[in-house]
Design a protein around this motif. Structure first.
Motif, PDB file in Angstrom:
ATOM      1  N   CYS A  87      -6.025  -3.007  -5.873  1.00 53.98           N
ATOM      2  CA  CYS A  87      -6.007  -2.079  -4.824  1.00 53.98           C
ATOM      3  C   CYS A  87      -7.291  -1.063  -4.964  1.00 53.98           C
ATOM      4  O   CYS A  87      -8.159  -0.985  -5.904  1.00 53.98           O
ATOM      5  CB  CYS A  87      -4.882  -1.023  -5.314  1.00 53.98           C
ATOM      6  SG  CYS A  87      -3.395  -1.481  -4.534  1.00 53.98           S
ATOM      7  N   ASP A  93      -9.080   4.546  -3.471  1.00 52.21           N
ATOM      8  CA  ASP A  93      -8.489   5.599  -2.894  1.00 52.21           C
ATOM      9  C   ASP A  93      -6.924   5.401  -2.382  1.00 52.21           C
ATOM     10  O   ASP A  93      -6.480   6.228  -1.746  1.00 52.21           O
ATOM     11  CB  ASP A  93      -9.414   5.883  -1.531  1.00 52.21           C
ATOM     12  CG  ASP A  93      -9.484   4.664  -0.542  1.00 52.21           C
ATOM     13  OD1 ASP A  93      -9.247   3.506  -1.320  1.00 52.21           O
ATOM     14  OD2 ASP A  93      -9.729   5.017   0.417  1.00 52.21           O
ATOM     15  N   GLU A  94      -6.448   4.168  -2.745  1.00 55.56           N
ATOM     16  CA  GLU A  94      -5.012   4.127  -2.787  1.00 55.56           C
ATOM     17  C   GLU A  94      -4.513   3.722  -3.873  1.00 55.56           C
ATOM     18  O   GLU A  94      -4.809   3.263  -4.782  1.00 55.56           O
ATOM     19  CB  GLU A  94      -4.822   3.016  -1.253  1.00 55.56           C
ATOM     20  CG  GLU A  94      -5.264   1.578  -1.772  1.00 55.56           C
ATOM     21  CD  GLU A  94      -5.143   0.590  -0.699  1.00 55.56           C
ATOM     22  OE1 GLU A  94      -5.129  -0.653  -0.873  1.00 55.56           O
ATOM     23  OE2 GLU A  94      -4.845   1.189   0.577  1.00 55.56           O
ATOM     24  N   SER A 126       0.987   5.558  -1.733  1.00 55.02           N
ATOM     25  CA  SER A 126       0.015   6.692  -2.342  1.00 55.02           C
ATOM     26  C   SER A 126       0.528   7.324  -3.588  1.00 55.02           C
ATOM     27  O   SER A 126       1.767   7.315  -3.802  1.00 55.02           O
ATOM     28  CB  SER A 126       0.288   8.155  -1.380  1.00 55.02           C
ATOM     29  OG  SER A 126       0.026   7.846   0.012  1.00 55.02           O
ATOM     30  N   ALA A 138       0.824  -1.089   0.026  1.00 60.32           N
ATOM     31  CA  ALA A 138      -0.066  -0.004   0.059  1.00 60.32           C
ATOM     32  C   ALA A 138       0.857   1.225  -0.027  1.00 60.32           C
ATOM     33  O   ALA A 138       1.709   1.146   0.725  1.00 60.32           O
ATOM     34  CB  ALA A 138      -0.942   0.044   1.382  1.00 60.32           C
ATOM     35  N   CYS A 186      -1.031   1.011  -5.146  1.00 64.68           N
ATOM     36  CA  CYS A 186      -0.279  -0.341  -4.601  1.00 64.68           C
ATOM     37  C   CYS A 186       0.975  -0.500  -5.475  1.00 64.68           C
ATOM     38  O   CYS A 186       0.953  -0.142  -6.708  1.00 64.68           O
ATOM     39  CB  CYS A 186      -0.966  -1.369  -4.603  1.00 64.68           C
ATOM     40  SG  CYS A 186      -2.331  -1.717  -3.380  1.00 64.68           S
TER      41      CYS A 186
END
Length: 191
Positions: A122, A125-126, A56, A54, A128
């Motif tokens: 993923c 909102d994220e 951003s 994970a 990977c």
């Protein structure tokens, strides 16, 4: 004299200094593993040949270890970076917008690109990072580079003694039709 012997004894039993780690996380800190390594039973079958971490979108992706960039660019519609390491391991990172070029020598922890959005698996909102590793044609669990891979115990076999097989009588082969006929013959009228 006694003091000298005590000091020598302490020095001889002290643990050796830890060797510096050869590999580290490709994202800052200790990222969450969203999906683990799940190799297929045969090389041509589908599986997950790396781990998803994970992150951003736009986050800096760093080289997991010292090496040379052997590929940096688009592949199948996604940005990919591949790094060859001196021990024969090759690590890959995707989706990444490269900030390095093929042929560049890099050190562990140096930025090699920025994490892109949209890796399958993923949430919206994220982002990977798919981090892969292999030696030759064999895919490795990248977490094993950090000493965190799953331990799988395998039975020991010597080359001189083949694995024991149960006698053929222990596993008789039956025709499925015969088994169904036998089951039907033993049914009671109320079944």
């Amino acid at each position: 004299m006694r003091l000298l012997l005590t000091v020598l004894l302490i020095l001889s039993t002290a643990a050796p200094p830890a060797a510096p780690a050869r590999f580290g996380w490709p994202l800052a800190g200790t990222p969450t593993v969203v999906r683990r390594f799940d190799p297929p039973p045969e090389p041509w079958l589908p599986g997950h040949r790396g781990v998803d971490l994970a992150g951003s979108s736009g986050e800096i992706v760093r080289a997991a270890g010292d090496g040379q960039v052997v590929f940096a660019g688009p592949l199948a519609g996604r940005g990919v970076i591949s790094v060859a390491h001196a021990d024969g391991v090759r690590t890959t990172y995707e989706p990444v917008t490269p900030t390095t070029t093929a042929g560049q020598t890099i050190r562990r922890g140096e930025p090699i690109g920025r994490l892109g959005p949209g890796h399958p698996g993923c949430s919206a909102d994220e982002a990977c990072l798919h981090w892969g590793a292999r030696r030759g044609e064999t895919y490795l669990d990248p977490l094993s580079l950090l000493g965190l891979g799953r331990v799988r115990l395998k039975p020991l076999r010597s080359a001189a003694a083949p694995a024991a097989r149960p006698p053929a009588a222990a596993h008789p082969r039956r025709s499925h039709r015969r088994s169904r006929r036998r089951a039907a013959a033993h049914r009671s009228p109320t079944d």
